[in-house]
Scaffold this motif. Structure first.
Motif, short mmCIF file in Angstrom:
data_model
loop_
_atom_site.label_atom_id
_atom_site.label_comp_id
_atom_site.label_asym_id
_atom_site.label_seq_id
_atom_site.Cartn_x
_atom_site.Cartn_y
_atom_site.Cartn_z
N ILE B 12 0.87 -1.18 0.00
CA ILE B 12 0.00 0.00 0.00
C ILE B 12 0.90 1.22 0.00
O ILE B 12 1.81 1.33 0.84
N THR B 13 0.64 2.12 -0.92
CA THR B 13 1.48 3.31 -1.00
C THR B 13 0.63 4.50 -1.43
O THR B 13 -0.51 4.35 -1.87
N ALA B 14 1.19 5.68 -1.31
CA ALA B 14 0.45 6.90 -1.62
C ALA B 14 0.68 7.33 -3.05
O ALA B 14 1.69 6.96 -3.69
N THR B 15 -0.23 8.15 -3.55
CA THR B 15 -0.06 8.70 -4.89
C THR B 15 1.22 9.50 -4.96
O THR B 15 1.65 10.11 -3.98
N GLY B 16 1.87 9.43 -6.12
CA GLY B 16 3.11 10.15 -6.34
C GLY B 16 4.35 9.37 -5.95
O GLY B 16 5.47 9.76 -6.31
N GLN B 17 4.18 8.28 -5.23
CA GLN B 17 5.32 7.50 -4.76
C GLN B 17 5.83 6.55 -5.84
O GLN B 17 5.24 6.42 -6.93
N ARG B 55 12.61 -7.86 -24.85
CA ARG B 55 12.25 -8.59 -26.06
C ARG B 55 10.93 -8.13 -26.65
O ARG B 55 10.75 -8.12 -27.86
N ALA B 56 9.97 -7.79 -25.83
CA ALA B 56 8.67 -7.36 -26.33
C ALA B 56 8.08 -6.35 -25.35
O ALA B 56 8.30 -6.44 -24.15
N LYS B 57 7.34 -5.42 -25.91
CA LYS B 57 6.74 -4.39 -25.09
C LYS B 57 5.25 -4.31 -25.37
O LYS B 57 4.84 -4.38 -26.53
N GLY B 58 4.48 -4.18 -24.32
CA GLY B 58 3.05 -4.05 -24.47
C GLY B 58 2.61 -2.66 -24.08
O GLY B 58 3.27 -1.68 -24.36
N ASN B 59 1.50 -2.60 -23.38
CA ASN B 59 0.93 -1.31 -23.01
C ASN B 59 1.53 -0.78 -21.71
O ASN B 59 0.82 -0.45 -20.77
N ILE B 60 2.83 -0.67 -21.68
CA ILE B 60 3.50 -0.22 -20.46
C ILE B 60 3.64 1.30 -20.49
O ILE B 60 4.06 1.88 -21.47
N LEU B 61 3.21 1.92 -19.39
CA LEU B 61 3.28 3.37 -19.30
C LEU B 61 4.72 3.83 -19.19
O LEU B 61 5.59 3.10 -18.71
N GLU B 62 4.97 5.07 -19.58
CA GLU B 62 6.32 5.62 -19.48
C GLU B 62 6.76 5.76 -18.03
O GLU B 62 7.97 5.76 -17.74
N ARG B 63 5.82 5.85 -17.12
CA ARG B 63 6.14 5.93 -15.69
C ARG B 63 6.62 4.58 -15.14
O ARG B 63 7.11 4.51 -14.02
N PHE B 64 6.44 3.55 -15.93
CA PHE B 64 6.84 2.20 -15.49
C PHE B 64 8.10 1.79 -16.25
O PHE B 64 8.26 2.11 -17.43
N GLU B 75 12.86 -6.86 -12.02
CA GLU B 75 12.18 -5.87 -11.21
C GLU B 75 11.32 -4.98 -12.09
O GLU B 75 11.73 -4.63 -13.21
N LEU B 76 10.16 -4.66 -11.58
CA LEU B 76 9.26 -3.73 -12.25
C LEU B 76 9.16 -2.50 -11.38
O LEU B 76 8.79 -2.59 -10.21
N ASN B 77 9.55 -1.36 -11.93
CA ASN B 77 9.54 -0.11 -11.20
C ASN B 77 8.35 0.74 -11.63
O ASN B 77 8.16 0.98 -12.83
N LEU B 78 7.57 1.14 -10.66
CA LEU B 78 6.38 1.96 -10.93
C LEU B 78 6.56 3.29 -10.23
O LEU B 78 6.73 3.33 -9.01
N SER B 79 6.53 4.39 -10.98
CA SER B 79 6.79 5.68 -10.36
C SER B 79 5.62 6.64 -10.58
O SER B 79 4.72 6.37 -11.38
N SER B 80 5.66 7.75 -9.84
CA SER B 80 4.58 8.76 -9.90
C SER B 80 3.22 8.08 -9.87
O SER B 80 2.35 8.32 -10.72
N LEU B 81 3.06 7.24 -8.88
CA LEU B 81 1.89 6.37 -8.84
C LEU B 81 0.58 7.16 -8.76
O LEU B 81 0.49 8.20 -8.09
#
Lengths: 112, 112
Positions: B12-17, B55-64, B75-81
């Motif tokens: 659980i995390t806050a928006t923007g984290q 190797r392949a990219k789907g609908n991944i946001l630039e923030r990810f 590892e999957l990094n998710l930013s500016s949540l």
């Protein structure tokens, strides 16, 4: 991990009856198909797969049918049991690609 | 147990984290896939790595972003949540040349 918010089609079957879950796939170039079962709070679990050079494949209590003409896939579960209650997804992959496309899923409810 | 390990199971995390999700593939698997499962969109392919390379990219946001390390974990990094990023994030792995992909149990991310 439950798909409780998803407006999934639901199939309700009586325990002991056979279940048929259908999937329409989108890409005529897809040559490999998988059925997955996802129980509440768990990851998708492999059930059975089929390649496009086959139209039927059988596993333990499960059968997958592939109709390439109409781009349709089905999963048949024989003698459905309470433990079969889950969401079932089909997935397709085109030759030469690495991207699996998943269907929206069908919720199977087994009635005692 | 598929052999794919994901941590953390819940977050659980806050928006923007920013958060990092970790995946260890099955022993011997060189390919790692990331999927997002949200309540209204089913399983969405994000990205795939093979032996350290994208190797392949789907609908991944630039923030990810993601990466696969020399020991093959990913590892999957998710930013500016944002609130809409709340979802189950699944990792899957496969052996090169084998089409079946095996899923982990997922990381449940809640953004508040």
């Amino acid at each position: 991990g439950e798909n409780v918010g998803l407006h999934l089609p639901t199939l309700s079957v009586q325990e002991g009856d056979n279940s048929i879950i259908n999937c329409a796939y989108s890409n005529s170039a897809s040559d490999y198909f998988i059925w997955y079962k996802q129980e509440s709070g768990k990851g998708p679990q492999f059930i059975i797969d089929i390649r496009s050079n086959m139209d039927k494949r059988q596993g333990q209590r499960v059968t997958v049918l592939l109709n390439k003409t109409v781009k349709h896939l089905s999963l048949q579960i024989a003698a459905t049991q309470p433990g079969d209650s889950a969401v079932y997804f089909c997935a397709e992959k085109a030759s030469g690609t690495y991207k699996y496309i998943f269907g929206t899923g069908t919720r199977l409810k087994v009635l005692a | 147990d598929s052999g794919v390990t994901q941590t953390p199971k819940h977050l659980i995390t806050a928006t923007g984290q920013r958060v990092t999700l970790r995946c260890s593939p099955r022993s011997g698997d060189l390919s790692v896939y990331w999927y997002q499962q949200s309540l209204d969109q089913g399983l969405q392919f994000l990205i795939q790595y093979y032996n350290g390379e994208e190797r392949a990219k789907g609908n991944i946001l630039e923030r990810f972003s993601a990466q696969q390390f020399p020991d093959l974990h990913s590892e999957l990094n998710l930013s500016s949540l944002e609130l809409g990023d709340s979802a189950l994030y699944f990792c899957a792995s496969s052996v090169e040349g084998e089409n079946t992909i095996y899923f982990g149990e997922g990381s449940w991310l809640t953004v508040v």
